[in-house]
Design an enzyme around this catalytic site. Structure first.
Site, PDB file in Angstrom:
ATOM      1  N   HIS A  19       0.824  -1.210   0.000  1.00 55.72           N
ATOM      2  CA  HIS A  19       0.000   0.000   0.000  1.00 55.72           C
ATOM      3  C   HIS A  19       0.861   1.264   0.000  1.00 55.72           C
ATOM      4  O   HIS A  19       1.636   1.482   0.937  1.00 55.72           O
ATOM      5  CB  HIS A  19      -0.887  -0.033   1.253  1.00 55.72           C
ATOM      6  CG  HIS A  19      -1.887   1.067   1.329  1.00 55.72           C
ATOM      7  ND1 HIS A  19      -2.094   1.809   2.470  1.00 55.72           N
ATOM      8  CD2 HIS A  19      -2.764   1.544   0.408  1.00 55.72           C
ATOM      9  CE1 HIS A  19      -3.052   2.689   2.247  1.00 55.72           C
ATOM     10  NE2 HIS A  19      -3.478   2.548   1.011  1.00 55.72           N
ATOM     11  N   HIS A  61      -1.055  10.991  -2.245  1.00 52.55           N
ATOM     12  CA  HIS A  61      -2.351  10.503  -1.768  1.00 52.55           C
ATOM     13  C   HIS A  61      -3.357  11.618  -1.493  1.00 52.55           C
ATOM     14  O   HIS A  61      -4.486  11.583  -1.976  1.00 52.55           O
ATOM     15  CB  HIS A  61      -2.171   9.668  -0.497  1.00 52.55           C
ATOM     16  CG  HIS A  61      -3.473   9.208   0.076  1.00 52.55           C
ATOM     17  ND1 HIS A  61      -4.198   9.942   0.996  1.00 52.55           N
ATOM     18  CD2 HIS A  61      -4.214   8.110  -0.168  1.00 52.55           C
ATOM     19  CE1 HIS A  61      -5.319   9.302   1.296  1.00 52.55           C
ATOM     20  NE2 HIS A  61      -5.352   8.180   0.609  1.00 52.55           N
TER      21      HIS A  61
HETATM   22  O1  G3P Z   1      -6.367   1.328  -2.994  1.00 55.43           O
HETATM   23  C1  G3P Z   1      -6.579   0.999  -1.660  1.00 55.43           C
HETATM   24  C2  G3P Z   1      -6.504   2.195  -0.770  1.00 55.43           C
HETATM   25  O2  G3P Z   1      -5.328   2.891  -1.094  1.00 55.43           O
HETATM   26  C3  G3P Z   1      -7.669   3.115  -0.911  1.00 55.43           C
HETATM   27  O3  G3P Z   1      -7.661   4.129   0.016  1.00 55.43           O
HETATM   28  O4  G3P Z   1      -7.213   6.362   0.892  1.00 55.43           O
HETATM   29  O5  G3P Z   1      -5.447   4.628   1.037  1.00 55.43           O
HETATM   30  O6  G3P Z   1      -6.021   5.624  -1.158  1.00 55.43           O
HETATM   31  P1  G3P Z   1      -6.532   5.231   0.192  1.00 55.43           P
HETATM   32 MG    MG Z   2      -4.787   4.440  -2.490  1.00 55.51          MG
END
Ligand code: G3P
Ligand code: MG
Length: 282
Positions: A19, A61
């Protein structure tokens, strides 16, 4: 070469997806966190795409630069710190790594798990462009989950899917990418503009009434739910209907194991090394 659709098809091998790179161990969404995810053998990494003021695609992000850069120091008094209010050239002056040590979101620094040398290496990291992120992924012969963030607040936002796909095609990486988004219209656009690319429907907050129907209506390959909105039976129903299910963000490895036992095809985690070990992938 990695093929994201084939990777998903191997149900016996749950995917470990790093992630924002190996976010638990390095500043998120940097080439360093990506490389760390690769070093610990994550199957893919996940990144977030945003547009700059001059419509360049960058890997950040949040809507704003405040949390993950020193933007307030470099550009004091700017009326807006949104990514879309900065040009790519302006972003090039920002340090996207030094914040990590002070914030110590996962307590790794306090636990002494990162050497002074490692922490020093984070200083001065730059925000990658999508181009740089794809180039790194290709060099590693690896795969990536490109999450397109919401650009609806921008004039010209409706070009984002086209721009992302063009860049992926330019790198000849259609098979190495899965595109996901909470903005399901972008997924429909992907389906129209590049039907061969894998896509995943991101959902959070409220469980869709019928996740299988949602995936069918969007023409996606995968369902990407927040771990908090999975209902009993969703995993089995989606897998039976032929969809991959990649759950996020799972940092408790007992939970990761249970999700895989129940049918999850992939785990999106900030700790890919621990996840691989927990899932018996080592
Ligand atoms: O793609 C999974 C996750 O990254 C979605 O939420 O807010 O971490 O981008 P976020
Ligand atoms: Mg994400």
């Amino acid at each position: 070469m990695k093929n994201t659709v084939e990777l998903h098809a191997r149900a016996s091998m749950p995917l470990v997806i790093a992630h924002r790179g190996a976010r638990g161990h390095a500043p998120e969404n940097t080439l360093t966190s990506a490389a760390l995810g690769h070093a610990v053998k994550a199957d893919l990494w996940e990144l977030d795409v945003n547009y700059t003021k001059d419509y360049k695609l960058v890997v950040v992000h949040d809507d704003t630069l405040v949390r993950t850069t020193n933007v307030e120091e470099v550009y004091p008094g700017r009326p807006s710190y949104r990514v879309c209010d900065f040009t790519l050239e302006e972003l090039g002056r920002l340090d996207a790594g030094s914040w990590y040590e002070g914030r110590d979101q996962f307590g790794r620094v306090a636990a002494g798990e990162l050497s002074a040398e490692t922490l020093a290496s984070f200083k001065g990291l730059r925000i990658p462009t999508l181009e740089q992120a794809l180039e790194l992924t290709k060099r590693f012969d690896w795969a990536v989950n490109v999450e397109i963030k919401n650009h609806a607040h921008l004039i010209g936002h409706d070009t984002v899917t086209k721009d992302v796909l063009e860049m992926i095609r330019r790198f000849d990486m259609v098979e190495q990418v899965i595109i996901s988004s909470f903005q399901h219209r972008y997924l429909l656009e992907c389906h129209d503009l590049c039907p061969e690319i894998a896509t995943g429907a991101l959902v959070e907050n409220t469980r869709p009434d019928d996740p299988v129907e949602l995936c069918r209506s969007l023409g996606v390959n995968a369902y990407h739910p927040d771990r908090l909105i999975l209902a009993p039976g969703d995993l089995a129903a989606l897998r039976d209907a032929g969809f991959a299910v990649n759950v996020w963000t799972v940092n408790d490895m007992d939970e990761a194991r249970k999700l895989v036992e129940d049918g999850a095809s992939g785990i999106i985690t900030d700790f890919p090394a621990a996840c691989r070990a927990a899932l018996g992938r080592d």
